[in-house]
Write a protein that holds these residues in place. Structure first.
Motif, short mmCIF file in Angstrom:
data_model
loop_
_atom_site.label_atom_id
_atom_site.label_comp_id
_atom_site.label_asym_id
_atom_site.label_seq_id
_atom_site.Cartn_x
_atom_site.Cartn_y
_atom_site.Cartn_z
N SER A 201 0.85 -1.17 -0.01
CA SER A 201 -0.05 0.06 0.09
C SER A 201 0.58 1.42 -0.12
CB SER A 201 -0.67 0.03 1.18
OG SER A 201 -1.69 -1.25 1.09
N ILE A 205 0.59 4.56 -2.11
CA ILE A 205 0.33 6.04 -1.66
C ILE A 205 1.56 7.19 -2.22
CG2 ILE A 205 0.67 7.50 0.66
CD1 ILE A 205 -0.27 5.15 2.01
N LEU A 224 -5.71 5.43 -5.07
CA LEU A 224 -6.06 5.29 -3.41
C LEU A 224 -7.01 4.75 -3.57
CD1 LEU A 224 -4.94 8.87 -2.28
CD2 LEU A 224 -3.70 6.82 -2.01
N LEU A 227 -6.88 0.75 -2.77
CA LEU A 227 -6.13 0.42 -1.69
C LEU A 227 -6.87 -0.39 -0.53
CD1 LEU A 227 -3.27 3.29 -1.18
CD2 LEU A 227 -3.34 0.93 -2.47
N ALA A 236 -3.50 6.36 3.90
CA ALA A 236 -4.32 6.44 2.73
C ALA A 236 -5.68 7.17 2.73
CB ALA A 236 -4.38 4.99 2.25
#
Length: 614
Positions: A201, A205, A224, A227, A236
């Protein structure tokens, strides 16, 4: 017989002169057995082994000598020895590694870097990728910003099948490029990290931040949203909400803010921020929906002032809607804020009246009237609103109800009116109470209210203000006593609603303070003289009282002489200086705190009625 180093050295030299190298080496080794740190002997033995062609034996002694030099801090001498060893045995990697480490210790990366890279490439050619990785990691510890080494290390991780390690290396490179301001390269490296490990993740970002820095907020938000764990309220989620707000999509930001709030009501900061944006942008429907969800969490989290400010802002921007004003009333009622609750009720009533909802306006003004029935202005306004609804004035309704009653109502206690002098004293003192309370000087406000109640023990406005102050100070006993006094007064007046309200408050704090009914009845009886309570340890001592005996006065004290009033001229002067200082001092410098002054109590005959003005 003891060991004689001079004699052994002479014997070894004699063997050398005779060409007997093995015997000389043996004599020198005898010296080392007695002195292992003899650097000259170590160098000599190493050179003798080289002369005999026994290179590997020579390396052993050169290695010991280099270690001694490095341990003693002679890095240059140690480097020279390792260079000599590297020439004698170029196929050996250990001397070169040690030589590179010594260059790092010296801070000479221009020499250390090519050695590390040379060794790493040699390990790669020999299919020893793990050893190459270890060397490159050592180099990165000394030179963490070397992008070339990072990339070579990531490629080696991929060759070894270590995709997570490769992704972490690419991510490190991406973050460094982002910090340098190279957004395009940061985006590419983040994409390589995601290609190696799609679950990383942090790489998503970084890529989103790089896109956002380039003004591509919608693209950043799209990345985003894919995610995992967006309802956790992490980095996030926060970045995603920012991207939606930058893109002008406040409704989209509100969706994720609600998801975070639903999972953990304590994480209301994001929802609050979105609500502020919705209010400022004028999207009132969405703002009210989100405010309704977040207001309980904010109140429970202690964010009362921020919530009140937000609700007031929403109410101002939506004059035709009452939800924000109603929630503001609920907030002040929840806080038992008797200073701001009437104002909020009045604002709600006026807003409802302007919108033509006179029934809602009547309800708001009736709540104010119940709290302050002696307020003639509120009574007149309530009668005006009742007239709009075709209802009779309250006075007429009360008279008709009294006439229609089958039995005469019990005679209510009628309060004797205050004389003009006392009324003026009370009015001026209450003005000072509100001022001191607004500046947080609760102890001074308490002293003035106690003085008012010495002259007017049944003055309910002063009693209620004093109760609120003791309630805020956490004095459970005094709160119970004042609530009991108000309960008795309202019962005698026949105001059962207020009597029940203070009865509940009295019972609650009586239990908390552990006071018996008998003690409470004695302390709260209206006929009992009011005593000044001992202030908390962090407050100034209570005001002193000047009294005169009948002998000093020349005659028996009159009723007027028994009454005292407050001279707070010193406090007014100090407060005035504080205000002037705050106005003249720049915002960055906080005003110097004023030392608390003692309140002086003077006989009435020596002090004109009322308080001195500023």
């Amino acid at each position: 017989m003891g060991f004689n180093k001079i004699k052994s050295t002479a014997t070894a030299q004699k063997y050398l002169n005779q060409g007997k190298i093995p015997q000389a080496i043996a004599e020198y080794q005898e010296i080392l057995r007695h002195d292992a740190r003899d650097q000259v002997t170590l160098m000599t033995i190493g050179d003798l082994y080289v002369r005999q062609g026994e290179t590997f034996k020579a390396l052993e002694y050169f290695e010991k000598l280099a270690q001694l030099f490095a341990k003693d801090g002679f890095l240059t001498k140690a480097i020279a020895i390792y260079k000599k060893v590297a020439k004698l045995a170029p196929e050996e990697t250990r001397p070169l590694e040690r030589l590179a480490e010594l260059y790092v210790q010296q801070g000479v990366m221009s020499e250390a870097r090519p050695l590390y890279l040379q060794l790493a490439e040699g390990h790669v050619r020999a299919n020893r990728n793990a050893q190459a990785v270890a060397l490159l990691r050592k180099l990165l510890e000394a030179e963490p910003d070397n992008l070339r080494v990072h990339m070579r290390l990531a490629d080696l991780y991929i060759a070894l099948g270590q995709k997570k390690e490769a992704a972490a290396t690419f991510l490190d490179c991406a973050e460094r490029q982002f910090d340098r301001g190279d957004m395009e390269e940061a985006q590419k490296l983040a994409e390589r990290a995601l290609a190696s490990d799609p679950t990383l993740s942090a790489a998503g970002i970084v890529k989103a931040r790089a896109l956002s820095a380039g003004g591509r907020h919608a693209d950043a938000a799209a990345i985003l949203e894919k995610l995992p764990g967006l309802d956790s309220g992490g980095d996030a989620t926060e970045l995603l909400i920012e991207e939606h707000l930058h893109a002008g999509n406040a409704a989209g930001a509100a969706v994720f803010a609600r998801a975070v709030l639903a999972k953990d009501p304590k994480k209301f900061a994001l929802a609050t921020r979105v609500a502020v944006t919705l209010v400022e942008s004028g999207d009132m429907e969405a703002a009210l929906e989100l405010l309704n969800q977040v207001r309980d969490a904010m109140a429970g989290g202690g964010e009362h002032e921020e919530l009140a400010r937000l609700l007031q802002s929403a109410a101002t921007r939506m004059p035709g809607r009452f939800e924000a004003r109603e929630w503001l009333v609920e907030l002040y009622a929840r806080l038992n804020d008797s200073f701001r609750l009437p104002a909020a009720l009045q604002q709600l009533g006026e807003a409802a009246a302007e919108a033509g909802d006179f029934e809602r306006a009547r309800q708001a003004y009736e709540q104010i009237h119940e709290r302050a029935p002696e307020n003639e202005k509120i009574s007149r306004r309530l009668d005006e609103i009742r007239a709009k609804l075709g209802l009779e004035p309250l006075s007429v309704v009360a008279e008709r109800q009294a006439e229609a009653a089958p039995e005469p109502a019990p005679k209510k206690f009628v309060e004797p009116p205050l004389d003009e002098e006392t009324q003026r004293f009370v009015s001026q003192s209450l003005t000072d109470v509100d001022l001191f309370a607004s500046y947080g000087l609760s102890h001074k406000a308490i002293h003035i209210l106690e003085a008012i109640l010495q002259r007017a023990p049944r003055h309910t406005v002063s009693l209620e203000k004093l109760l609120d102050l003791y309630l805020g100070a956490g004095d459970e006993r005094r709160t119970a006593e004042l609530a009991s006094r108000l309960e008795q007064i309202y019962e005698e007046r026949g105001d059962l609603n207020n009597a029940e309200r203070f009865s509940q408050l009295r019972r609650r704090f009586q239990r908390a303070a552990g006071i018996s009914d008998e003690d409470l009845a004695a302390a709260s009886s209206p006929s009992t003289p009011i005593e000044f309570p001992v202030p908390p340890a962090d407050l100034p001592a209570p005001a002193t009282v000047e009294t005169h005996s009948s002998a000093e006065m020349g005659s028996a004290p009159s009723a007027e002489a028994a009454v005292h009033e407050v001279d707070i001229s010193d406090e007014w002067a100090a407060l005035s200086e504080q205000v002037q200082s705050a106005l003249q001092t720049p915002a960055a410098a906080p005003p110097k705190p004023t030392r608390p002054q003692r309140t002086r109590w003077l006989p009435l005959r020596r002090q004109p009625p009322g308080l001195r003005p500023l």
